[in-house]
Design a protein around this motif. Structure first.
Motif, PDB file in Angstrom:
ATOM      1  N   GLY A  78      -4.957  -3.452  14.825  1.00  0.00           N
ATOM      2  CA  GLY A  78      -4.186  -2.223  14.898  1.00  0.00           C
ATOM      3  C   GLY A  78      -4.890  -1.142  14.109  1.00  0.00           C
ATOM      4  N   MET A  79      -4.859   0.083  14.612  1.00  0.00           N
ATOM      5  CA  MET A  79      -5.660   1.124  13.972  1.00  0.00           C
ATOM      6  C   MET A  79      -4.989   1.782  12.777  1.00  0.00           C
ATOM      7  SD  MET A  79      -6.035   4.404  16.396  1.00  0.00           S
ATOM      8  CE  MET A  79      -4.841   4.682  17.663  1.00  0.00           C
ATOM      9  N   TYR A  80      -3.699   1.549  12.567  1.00  0.00           N
ATOM     10  CA  TYR A  80      -3.004   2.157  11.423  1.00  0.00           C
ATOM     11  C   TYR A  80      -2.774   1.110  10.342  1.00  0.00           C
ATOM     12  CZ  TYR A  80      -2.013   5.740  14.884  1.00  0.00           C
ATOM     13  OH  TYR A  80      -2.149   6.704  15.845  1.00  0.00           O
ATOM     14  N   ALA A  81      -2.887   1.553   9.080  1.00  0.00           N
ATOM     15  CA  ALA A  81      -2.642   0.652   7.954  1.00  0.00           C
ATOM     16  C   ALA A  81      -2.101   1.446   6.783  1.00  0.00           C
ATOM     17  CB  ALA A  81      -3.925  -0.065   7.539  1.00  0.00           C
ATOM     18  N   VAL A  82      -1.215   0.802   6.023  1.00  0.00           N
ATOM     19  CA  VAL A  82      -0.746   1.345   4.743  1.00  0.00           C
ATOM     20  C   VAL A  82      -1.332   0.444   3.670  1.00  0.00           C
ATOM     21  CG1 VAL A  82       1.236   1.776   3.261  1.00  0.00           C
ATOM     22  CG2 VAL A  82       1.371   2.306   5.689  1.00  0.00           C
ATOM     23  N   ILE A  83      -2.043   1.068   2.733  1.00  0.00           N
ATOM     24  CA  ILE A  83      -2.731   0.329   1.682  1.00  0.00           C
ATOM     25  C   ILE A  83      -2.170   0.757   0.333  1.00  0.00           C
ATOM     26  CG2 ILE A  83      -4.980  -0.099   0.620  1.00  0.00           C
ATOM     27  CD1 ILE A  83      -6.148   0.483   3.446  1.00  0.00           C
ATOM     28  N   GLY A  84      -1.843  -0.218  -0.499  1.00  0.00           N
ATOM     29  CA  GLY A  84      -1.279   0.046  -1.813  1.00  0.00           C
ATOM     30  C   GLY A  84      -2.325   0.471  -2.820  1.00  0.00           C
ATOM     31  N   MET A  85      -1.867   0.809  -4.023  1.00  0.00           N
ATOM     32  CA  MET A  85      -2.738   1.281  -5.096  1.00  0.00           C
ATOM     33  C   MET A  85      -3.799   0.249  -5.463  1.00  0.00           C
ATOM     34  SD  MET A  85      -1.765   2.548  -8.971  1.00  0.00           S
ATOM     35  CE  MET A  85      -0.245   3.246  -8.439  1.00  0.00           C
ATOM     36  N   LYS A  97       4.752   4.748  13.437  1.00  0.00           N
ATOM     37  CA  LYS A  97       6.119   4.746  12.897  1.00  0.00           C
ATOM     38  C   LYS A  97       6.503   3.368  12.364  1.00  0.00           C
ATOM     39  CE  LYS A  97       7.919   8.522  15.643  1.00  0.00           C
ATOM     40  NZ  LYS A  97       8.877   8.957  16.651  1.00  0.00           N
ATOM     41  N   THR A  98       6.120   2.322  13.079  1.00  0.00           N
ATOM     42  CA  THR A  98       6.420   0.958  12.641  1.00  0.00           C
ATOM     43  C   THR A  98       5.686   0.626  11.351  1.00  0.00           C
ATOM     44  OG1 THR A  98       6.691   0.304  14.947  1.00  0.00           O
ATOM     45  CG2 THR A  98       6.370  -1.458  13.349  1.00  0.00           C
ATOM     46  N   VAL A  99       4.440   1.038  11.252  1.00  0.00           N
ATOM     47  CA  VAL A  99       3.646   0.772  10.050  1.00  0.00           C
ATOM     48  C   VAL A  99       4.230   1.508   8.843  1.00  0.00           C
ATOM     49  CG1 VAL A  99       1.362   1.096   9.014  1.00  0.00           C
ATOM     50  CG2 VAL A  99       1.555   0.255  11.347  1.00  0.00           C
ATOM     51  N   LEU A 100       4.706   2.737   9.054  1.00  0.00           N
ATOM     52  CA  LEU A 100       5.235   3.535   7.939  1.00  0.00           C
ATOM     53  C   LEU A 100       6.589   3.044   7.432  1.00  0.00           C
ATOM     54  CD1 LEU A 100       4.230   7.162   8.967  1.00  0.00           C
ATOM     55  CD2 LEU A 100       3.123   5.640   7.325  1.00  0.00           C
ATOM     56  N   ARG A 101       7.243   2.186   8.183  1.00  0.00           N
ATOM     57  CA  ARG A 101       8.543   1.661   7.733  1.00  0.00           C
ATOM     58  C   ARG A 101       8.442   0.936   6.401  1.00  0.00           C
ATOM     59  NH1 ARG A 101      10.424  -0.756  13.242  1.00  0.00           N
ATOM     60  NH2 ARG A 101      10.828   1.182  14.331  1.00  0.00           N
ATOM     61  N   VAL A 102       7.278   0.372   6.104  1.00  0.00           N
ATOM     62  CA  VAL A 102       7.096  -0.313   4.814  1.00  0.00           C
ATOM     63  C   VAL A 102       7.277   0.670   3.655  1.00  0.00           C
ATOM     64  CG1 VAL A 102       4.575  -0.062   4.627  1.00  0.00           C
ATOM     65  CG2 VAL A 102       5.694  -2.035   3.628  1.00  0.00           C
ATOM     66  N   LEU A 103       6.967   1.940   3.868  1.00  0.00           N
ATOM     67  CA  LEU A 103       7.158   2.958   2.824  1.00  0.00           C
ATOM     68  C   LEU A 103       8.575   3.518   2.839  1.00  0.00           C
ATOM     69  CD1 LEU A 103       3.779   4.869   3.166  1.00  0.00           C
ATOM     70  CD2 LEU A 103       4.411   3.126   1.499  1.00  0.00           C
ATOM     71  N   GLU A 104       9.199   3.568   3.997  1.00  0.00           N
ATOM     72  CA  GLU A 104      10.568   4.086   4.079  1.00  0.00           C
ATOM     73  C   GLU A 104      11.545   3.197   3.335  1.00  0.00           C
ATOM     74  OE1 GLU A 104      11.505   4.777   8.173  1.00  0.00           O
ATOM     75  OE2 GLU A 104      10.166   6.493   8.301  1.00  0.00           O
TER      76      GLU A 104
END
Length: 112
Positions: A78-85, A97-104
């Motif tokens: 998948g081309m989108y990722a959320v990476i932590g500090m 939108k699905t990937v960003l739910r981890v931040l919501e």
């Protein structure tokens, strides 16, 4: 000489960037997190292989989260990722939108 080449004799290096619709989704979440007092600043980097939206609590810090777009991984993880500090991938997928739910989920707090 190619008229699209920015430098004579050089090759045009394309960059990965967020599309307007992708930025709309990201900035909507960003606005809600700013209103909640969680985030205060952001930065955008458009590089050859990846576009990065970095989120900061304070300007002088390392980013809390990085939202990455890597088109090369479109057919794989998948081309989108959320990476932590700490560099850990919190969520990866095809749908932003699905990937960003981890931040919501960070917005939802228990009521005491």
């Amino acid at each position: 000489m190619n008229s699209l080449t920015p430098f004579p004799g050089g090759t045009s290096a394309s960059q990965v960037a967020f599309h307007r619709t992708e930025l709309s989704v990201i900035l909507s979440l960003y606005g809600r997190m700013v209103a909640a007092g969680e985030w205060r600043d952001y930065g955008i980097s458009n590089l050859r292989d990846v576009a990065v939206f970095s989120v900061f609590r304070r300007t002088a810090e390392n980013p809390l989260y990085k939202i990455e777009k890597r088109p090369a991984l479109r057919l794989k993880q998948g081309m989108y990722a959320v990476i932590g500090m700490d560099g850990q991938v919190l969520k990866r997928g095809q749908d932003l939108k699905t990937v960003l739910r981890v931040l919501e989920r960070k917005l939802i707090r228990p009521v005491e």
